[in-house]
Design a protein around this motif. Structure first.
Motif, PDB file in Angstrom:
ATOM      1  N   SER A 319      -9.959  -5.975  -7.861  1.00  0.00           N
ATOM      2  CA  SER A 319     -11.061  -6.928  -7.706  1.00  0.00           C
ATOM      3  C   SER A 319     -10.445  -8.292  -7.424  1.00  0.00           C
ATOM      4  O   SER A 319      -9.234  -8.412  -7.242  1.00  0.00           O
ATOM      5  CB  SER A 319     -11.920  -6.964  -8.968  1.00  0.00           C
ATOM      6  N   THR A 320     -11.248  -9.314  -7.395  1.00  0.00           N
ATOM      7  CA  THR A 320     -10.744 -10.635  -7.020  1.00  0.00           C
ATOM      8  C   THR A 320      -9.603 -11.094  -7.916  1.00  0.00           C
ATOM      9  O   THR A 320      -8.585 -11.604  -7.436  1.00  0.00           O
ATOM     10  CB  THR A 320     -11.884 -11.673  -7.061  1.00  0.00           C
ATOM     11  N   ASN A 321      -9.737 -10.887  -9.218  1.00  0.00           N
ATOM     12  CA  ASN A 321      -8.765 -11.433 -10.162  1.00  0.00           C
ATOM     13  C   ASN A 321      -8.041 -10.379 -10.992  1.00  0.00           C
ATOM     14  O   ASN A 321      -7.207 -10.730 -11.834  1.00  0.00           O
ATOM     15  CB  ASN A 321      -9.450 -12.419 -11.116  1.00  0.00           C
ATOM     16  N   THR A 322      -8.321  -9.096 -10.795  1.00  0.00           N
ATOM     17  CA  THR A 322      -7.689  -8.044 -11.593  1.00  0.00           C
ATOM     18  C   THR A 322      -7.340  -6.850 -10.721  1.00  0.00           C
ATOM     19  O   THR A 322      -7.883  -6.667  -9.639  1.00  0.00           O
ATOM     20  CB  THR A 322      -8.605  -7.568 -12.737  1.00  0.00           C
ATOM     21  N   PHE A 323      -6.440  -6.024 -11.219  1.00  0.00           N
ATOM     22  CA  PHE A 323      -6.175  -4.720 -10.617  1.00  0.00           C
ATOM     23  C   PHE A 323      -5.474  -3.845 -11.649  1.00  0.00           C
ATOM     24  O   PHE A 323      -4.851  -4.337 -12.593  1.00  0.00           O
ATOM     25  CB  PHE A 323      -5.336  -4.829  -9.336  1.00  0.00           C
ATOM     26  N   ALA A 324      -5.600  -2.534 -11.465  1.00  0.00           N
ATOM     27  CA  ALA A 324      -4.977  -1.566 -12.361  1.00  0.00           C
ATOM     28  C   ALA A 324      -3.648  -1.095 -11.780  1.00  0.00           C
ATOM     29  O   ALA A 324      -3.398  -1.204 -10.578  1.00  0.00           O
ATOM     30  CB  ALA A 324      -5.913  -0.388 -12.593  1.00  0.00           C
ATOM     31  N   LEU A 325      -2.784  -0.564 -12.652  1.00  0.00           N
ATOM     32  CA  LEU A 325      -1.466  -0.110 -12.246  1.00  0.00           C
ATOM     33  C   LEU A 325      -1.382   1.409 -12.289  1.00  0.00           C
ATOM     34  O   LEU A 325      -1.736   2.043 -13.293  1.00  0.00           O
ATOM     35  CB  LEU A 325      -0.390  -0.687 -13.174  1.00  0.00           C
ATOM     36  N   THR A 326      -0.899   2.002 -11.190  1.00  0.00           N
ATOM     37  CA  THR A 326      -0.582   3.426 -11.154  1.00  0.00           C
ATOM     38  C   THR A 326       0.832   3.582 -10.614  1.00  0.00           C
ATOM     39  O   THR A 326       1.406   2.642 -10.051  1.00  0.00           O
ATOM     40  CB  THR A 326      -1.561   4.206 -10.259  1.00  0.00           C
ATOM     41  N   ASP A 327       1.387   4.788 -10.764  1.00  0.00           N
ATOM     42  CA  ASP A 327       2.680   5.041 -10.149  1.00  0.00           C
ATOM     43  C   ASP A 327       2.478   5.473  -8.706  1.00  0.00           C
ATOM     44  O   ASP A 327       1.336   5.528  -8.212  1.00  0.00           O
ATOM     45  CB  ASP A 327       3.482   6.070 -10.954  1.00  0.00           C
ATOM     46  N   SER A 328       3.570   5.794  -7.999  1.00  0.00           N
ATOM     47  CA  SER A 328       3.482   6.106  -6.580  1.00  0.00           C
ATOM     48  C   SER A 328       2.628   7.336  -6.306  1.00  0.00           C
ATOM     49  O   SER A 328       2.071   7.491  -5.222  1.00  0.00           O
ATOM     50  CB  SER A 328       4.883   6.306  -5.990  1.00  0.00           C
ATOM     51  N   GLY A 329       2.495   8.217  -7.318  1.00  0.00           N
ATOM     52  CA  GLY A 329       1.683   9.408  -7.155  1.00  0.00           C
ATOM     53  C   GLY A 329       0.235   9.232  -7.566  1.00  0.00           C
ATOM     54  O   GLY A 329      -0.552  10.177  -7.480  1.00  0.00           O
ATOM     55  N   GLY A 330      -0.121   8.039  -8.055  1.00  0.00           N
ATOM     56  CA  GLY A 330      -1.501   7.772  -8.438  1.00  0.00           C
ATOM     57  C   GLY A 330      -1.800   7.947  -9.912  1.00  0.00           C
ATOM     58  O   GLY A 330      -2.944   7.744 -10.341  1.00  0.00           O
TER      59      GLY A 330
END
Length: 412
Positions: A319-330
């Protein structure tokens, strides 16, 4: 019986200090790209543009004798042109010296103002080197943000879009597939493959310079040796002069001779600050107006508390001010503690301003494919003394022209 010793006679009893008149900077100062790239004519606007064109594939068809041609049989040889450009960036370093500080005796002697000016000029050169060798995209300036130029990291990227390659036509002139390889997977074969890709795309064959980080320098040197089963190295070398050479400074290939030049300022990018990292699965990063999109690879460093946020991750749920973290496989990245402070983000595989990128190199023809264009050369501007003391700005206004991105190679 009392005894005066070297450890109980202090400055109170008159012990003096011995401070030599020596001041040595311990930071790297060499800026080989800035020193090596040619300079072309000064730009006449804050957006410097140039035209690129490509040729049609060779035709092997025979032409029928005596046949006349109408307009529909003709080709438009102008429509294939594209207009590339780069922004002029103003770069500054500022310093001030109070009146009293300038008048007192300070090691190593001489004027503090003159010493500060010399240091400021060195810092400005390092900033210029980092900008032209970096991964920033070009940005148009406004009342709240300064213009930035697109660095070689952008011009050498076969997949970059952003502001520099913002149309399908411009993207057709990007560096080509195969011209960018990863250091982690680099062998002498893939290195030759990069050179081959550049030659096939641009016809560039002759003299090149490879501006290389420490990791790339080590990897190229390892081309000359093979590892035995016990971890030792084997290599063949003429040592009749009594010298063993363990460094590669020139690489002669089927596609030209490459001079290898070390550079510590490659692949840096203006970082974005992190203000939060949730202790959850997935970790959700808070960074105001971060500008990242789902699927982007980012490198995070300096997060305290929730240290699992550090490293290279893929962006999700942006989103504008946030994002979630995943690894290269999702798969989601889980938190491992409460966020306390700190953290910066850059596009992977770039590093932030204060971190040496050990995994970067740029292959550049030894001609004017890349050139620096100064709207204003490096200058020192003395500002009026408003009463507190001398104030000055060291400044340069410049841009980078890449006449042919297809002639560039890169290692990341």
């Amino acid at each position: 019986m009392a005894l005066a010793t070297s450890y109980n006679v202090t400055s109170t009893q008159g012990a003096q200090q011995n401070l030599e008149n020596l001041l040595r900077s311990v930071s790297p100062k060499e800026c080989p790209l800035f020193a090596t790239l040619p300079q072309s004519a000064a730009p006449k606007a804050t957006l410097n543009e140039w035209l690129v064109d490509s040729l049609a594939d060779p035709s092997l068809s025979g032409q029928i004798d005596g046949v006349d041609y109408g307009l529909s049989d003709m080709s438009d040889l102008v429509s294939s042109r594209a207009r590339l450009g780069n922004r002029v960036q103003t770069m500054q370093d500022r310093f001030s010296i109070s009146k009293q500080a300038e008048m007192i005796d300070v090691a190593p002697g001489g004027s503090l103002y003159a010493q500060s000016k010399a240091k400021s000029l060195l810092q400005l050169r390092r900033s210029i080197e980092s900008a032209i060798a970096g991964g920033n995209d070009q940005v148009t300036g406004s009342s709240t943000v300064g213009s930035t130029l697109a660095g070689i990291g952008v011009w050498s990227d076969p997949t970059f879009t952003g502001n520099t390659f913002d149309s399908t036509l411009k993207q057709s002139f990007r560096a080509v597939s195969g011209s960018r390889i990863t250091l982690s997977g680099m062998t002498e074969s893939t290195f030759r493959g990069m050179l081959q890709a550049v030659y096939e795309a641009s016809g560039s064959k002759g003299s090149f310079k490879l501006f290389a980080s420490t990791g790339v320098m080590n990897a190229v040197t390892d081309f000359t040796r093979s590892t035995t089963s016990n971890g030792n190295f084997n290599f063949d070398q003429d040592v009749s002069d009594g010298s063993v050479r363990l460094s590669v400074v020139d690489y002669i290939s089927d596609y030209g001779q490459i001079s290898i030049i070390p550079d510590l300022f490659l692949g840096k990018q203006t970082s974005k600050a992190i203000t939060g990292a949730t202790n959850a699965t997935p970790i959700v990063i808070t960074s105001a107006a971060h500008g990242f999109s789902n699927g982007d690879l980012v490198t995070i460093a300096g997060v305290l508390g929730n240290t699992n946020a550090n490293g290279t991750h893929k962006v999700a749920s942006a989103s504008t001010n946030t994002f979630a973290l995943t690894d290269s496989g999702g798969s989601n990245i889980a938190g491992n503690g409460t966020y306390t402070s700190g953290g910066t983000i850059v596009d992977s595989p770039n590093t932030d301003e204060g971190t040496v990128n050990t995994d970067r190199a740029y292959l550049i023809p030894s001609d004017d494919t890349l050139s620096l264009k100064f709207l204003e050369g490096i200058t020192v501007q003395d500002l009026p003394d408003s009463g507190a003391g001398k104030r000055s700005i060291t400044e340069a206004m410049l841009t980078l022209r890449c006449a042919n991105p297809r002639a560039l190679g890169s290692i990341v």
